[in-house]
Design a protein around this motif. Structure first.
Motif, mmCIF file in Angstrom:
data_model
loop_
_atom_site.group_PDB
_atom_site.id
_atom_site.type_symbol
_atom_site.label_atom_id
_atom_site.label_comp_id
_atom_site.label_asym_id
_atom_site.label_seq_id
_atom_site.Cartn_x
_atom_site.Cartn_y
_atom_site.Cartn_z
ATOM 1 N N ARG A 1 20.453 74.386 106.327
ATOM 2 C CA ARG A 1 20.377 75.757 106.830
ATOM 3 C C ARG A 1 19.699 75.826 108.196
ATOM 4 O O ARG A 1 20.268 76.341 109.156
ATOM 5 N N GLU A 2 18.478 75.311 108.303
ATOM 6 C CA GLU A 2 17.755 75.495 109.561
ATOM 7 C C GLU A 2 18.229 74.541 110.647
ATOM 8 O O GLU A 2 18.198 74.881 111.834
ATOM 9 N N GLY A 3 18.669 73.343 110.270
ATOM 10 C CA GLY A 3 19.075 72.365 111.270
ATOM 11 C C GLY A 3 20.564 72.258 111.489
ATOM 12 O O GLY A 3 21.000 71.681 112.487
ATOM 13 N N GLY A 4 21.367 72.785 110.557
ATOM 14 C CA GLY A 4 22.810 72.714 110.701
ATOM 15 C C GLY A 4 23.416 71.375 110.352
ATOM 16 O O GLY A 4 24.605 71.141 110.580
ATOM 17 N N LYS A 5 22.632 70.481 109.780
ATOM 18 C CA LYS A 5 23.169 69.174 109.394
ATOM 19 C C LYS A 5 24.032 69.339 108.152
ATOM 20 O O LYS A 5 23.602 69.974 107.185
ATOM 21 N N PRO A 6 25.257 68.791 108.123
ATOM 22 C CA PRO A 6 26.097 68.905 106.931
ATOM 23 C C PRO A 6 25.367 68.425 105.682
ATOM 24 O O PRO A 6 24.599 67.451 105.725
ATOM 25 N N LEU A 7 25.616 69.100 104.580
ATOM 26 C CA LEU A 7 24.892 68.838 103.344
ATOM 27 C C LEU A 7 24.971 67.374 102.930
ATOM 28 O O LEU A 7 23.984 66.800 102.463
ATOM 29 N N ALA A 8 26.126 66.754 103.100
ATOM 30 C CA ALA A 8 26.259 65.337 102.722
ATOM 31 C C ALA A 8 25.266 64.474 103.483
ATOM 32 O O ALA A 8 24.696 63.519 102.931
ATOM 33 N N ASP A 9 25.043 64.795 104.750
ATOM 34 C CA ASP A 9 24.092 64.032 105.551
ATOM 35 C C ASP A 9 22.652 64.460 105.268
ATOM 36 O O ASP A 9 21.725 63.652 105.378
ATOM 37 N N ALA A 10 22.454 65.735 104.911
ATOM 38 C CA ALA A 10 21.122 66.197 104.527
ATOM 39 C C ALA A 10 20.653 65.489 103.257
ATOM 40 O O ALA A 10 19.459 65.186 103.115
ATOM 41 N N ILE A 11 21.575 65.240 102.348
ATOM 42 C CA ILE A 11 21.238 64.492 101.128
ATOM 43 C C ILE A 11 20.736 63.099 101.490
ATOM 44 O O ILE A 11 19.727 62.611 100.952
ATOM 45 N N VAL A 12 21.409 62.466 102.437
ATOM 46 C CA VAL A 12 20.977 61.140 102.893
ATOM 47 C C VAL A 12 19.607 61.226 103.554
ATOM 48 O O VAL A 12 18.749 60.354 103.358
ATOM 49 N N GLU A 13 19.374 62.281 104.319
ATOM 50 C CA GLU A 13 18.076 62.426 104.996
ATOM 51 C C GLU A 13 16.929 62.537 103.999
ATOM 52 O O GLU A 13 15.866 61.928 104.197
ATOM 53 N N PRO B 1 27.682 73.956 107.202
ATOM 54 C CA PRO B 1 27.026 72.735 106.726
ATOM 55 C C PRO B 1 26.631 72.779 105.258
ATOM 56 O O PRO B 1 26.356 71.729 104.665
ATOM 57 N N LEU B 2 26.582 73.961 104.652
ATOM 58 C CA LEU B 2 26.226 74.056 103.236
ATOM 59 C C LEU B 2 27.386 73.672 102.319
ATOM 60 O O LEU B 2 27.184 73.510 101.109
ATOM 61 N N LEU B 3 28.580 73.518 102.864
ATOM 62 C CA LEU B 3 29.730 73.098 102.062
ATOM 63 C C LEU B 3 29.759 71.577 101.989
ATOM 64 O O LEU B 3 29.623 70.890 103.009
ATOM 65 N N LYS B 4 29.954 71.047 100.804
ATOM 66 C CA LYS B 4 29.868 69.605 100.605
ATOM 67 C C LYS B 4 30.919 68.836 101.400
ATOM 68 O O LYS B 4 30.720 67.674 101.745
ATOM 69 N N GLU B 5 32.058 69.472 101.683
ATOM 70 C CA GLU B 5 33.128 68.759 102.379
ATOM 71 C C GLU B 5 32.944 68.722 103.893
ATOM 72 O O GLU B 5 33.636 67.972 104.592
#
Length: 463
Positions: A74-86, A302-306
């Motif tokens: 949400r705040e950074g705009g990183k796609p969720l798949a990559d946020a999970i990795v982070e 970015p909140l969409l998993k795809e």
């Protein structure tokens, strides 16, 4: 809310929350608390206590990973798949800092090598350097904080961390986990502000022993020039990472890692693939494959998993990157893809043979594009890769070990990746920019060394 920082979703600019900000008085209180904690040597935490806090924080973060993943997106705009990795990397980083303390030690200094040094025993011990000021960037709003705070906690330095004004929530949540894990607040505090003068006061205060800065080269080098005598620092900036595709490479095998390295987090990575030098014999095949794969990238919320490519951090960044692309296009550059998805989000693009003096060729783009240039001689590609004032990570794709090692020896970079993209990193490896790209060494074990000092003890045991 008075004295509050509005935090917006990067993708649609919806308000997430209003975060209370710090002022001059609160900065002074926090600096005094950190300096006071460090001055009380009897209050320093033993290594086992620091290990326990780091491990408990990792457990707490694991238990709230879903919350942190969505916050990053949400705040950074990183796609969720990559946020999970982070988040996964952040958890591992805490454990890594705890584990490193098992081997974080001084060494014996040999004595008795001369008559004057006889009957002595000498050894070094590790001591924390002092108060750490950590100024962080937006693009990895959790893991960059881990890179700065976990080493400080591990070695026993009080730390005051200032997150990016666009992405403070991940930092605030993480610091609260450290407190929940048992760390006294004086040893880990935040400074939330969009006031550059206040941030500079934190960085340059005489009570600060070490500045950890992640962000623009202009700001980092400026702050370094203002540090009081004796203050040490580490600066992590960016670059325009080069990739060489040697004539022996197979384009079918290398497109996927190059696209990942170039368009991950919409190119907002300090070692993102930017300049791709391709042997002329492969240019047509490579560009066709790159164009097809880039066109397949899923752009959006970015909140969409795809989603694979999300927004840039601010609308003005989309305007800047668009202007740079337009400049290259006006010079006759072929543009593949591109365009605007929304106010905040650009469609990925490929620029073919932009001029050497175009901004996309000589400056860090920090956007979803890559530039492809042809070459005939490997040494010419290496010279072009080395031609900028920046030098961070670089890579070469080659099935010829001789060519790969030739390039590895000659590329001006702190790391040369062979058959991998420039954005590869683990959090325990050294990570550092050369020349204008940085100063000092990142990576959790290496930062622990930077945030500590050796003290030598010499024992004269003459009878």
């Amino acid at each position: 809310m008075p004295n509050a920082l509005k935090v917006f979703q990067a993708f649609d600019r919806a308000l997430i929350s209003e975060v209370p900000t710090d002022d001059s008085a609160s900065l002074e209180r926090k600096l005094a608390a950190a300096a006071g904690a460090f001055a009380d040597r009897d209050g320093w935490l033993a290594p086992h206590a620091r290990i326990s806090i780091l491990r408990k924080t990792a457990v707490l973060l694991e238990g709230r990973r879903d919350e942190f993943e969505k916050t990053i997106a949400r705040e950074g705009g990183k796609p969720l798949a990559d946020a999970i990795v982070e988040v996964t990397r952040a958890i591992d980083g805490l454990v890594d800092a705890a584990d490193e303390l098992r081997n974080f030690a001084g060494r014996e200094i040999p004595m008795g090598l001369t008559a004057a040094s006889a009957h002595r025993l000498a050894f070094t011990t590790k001591e924390p350097i002092g108060v750490v000021a950590a100024i962080s960037a937006f693009n990895h709003p959790l893991n960059l904080i881990i890179h700065q705070v976990a080493p400080a906690v591990a070695v026993g330095c009080p730390v005051i961390v200032k997150p990016a004004a666009t992405t403070p929530i991940s930092c605030l949540k993480l610091v609260s986990l450290f407190w929940e894990a048992g760390l006294d607040e004086a040893w880990c505090q935040t400074l939330v502000t969009d006031d550059n003068e206040l941030a500079e006061r934190l960085a340059t205060d005489s009570r600060v022993a070490f500045l950890s800065f992640i962000g623009s080269a202009r700001v980092g080098w400026y702050l370094k020039s203002k540090l009081p005598p004796g203050t040490r620092c580490a600066l992590e900036h960016g670059g325009a990472a080069p990739v060489i595709v040697d004539r022996s490479a197979n384009p079918a095998d290398i497109i996927e890692p190059i696209v990942k390295g170039g368009y991950y987090h919409a190119g907002q990575v300090c070692v993102s693939v930017q300049r791709i030098f391709v042997h002329q014999s492969l240019m047509t095949d490579f560009i066709e494959r790159l164009e097809a794969r880039v066109a397949q990238l899923r752009v959006g919320d970015p909140l969409l998993k795809e989603t694979e490519v999300g927004p840039l951090i601010l609308p003005r960044e989309t305007e800047r990157v668009s202007a740079w692309i337009d400049e290259a296009k006006a010079s006759g550059t072929r543009i593949i893809g591109g365009g605007r998805f929304s106010e905040t989000t650009l469609l990925p693009s490929v620029l073919v043979n932009p001029p050497a003096d175009a901004k996309v060729s000589k400056l860090e783009v920090f956007g979803p594009l890559t530039c492809v240039y042809g070459f005939t001689e490997l040494d010419d590609a290496i010279a072009l890769a080395n031609s900028l004032a920046y030098a961070f990570q670089s890579s070469i794709f080659s099935n010829d070990i001789k060519s790969a090692l030739h390039a590895a020896r000659r590329l001006d970079a702190s790391a040369v990746l062979i058959n991998d993209h420039t954005a590869f990193r683990t959090d325990w490896m050294p990570f550092t920019g050369r020349r204008q790209s940085g100063y000092g060494i990142g990576g959790i074990p290496w930062t622990m060394e930077e945030m500590s000092e050796d003290k030598m003890i010499v024992l004269n045991h003459v009878k």
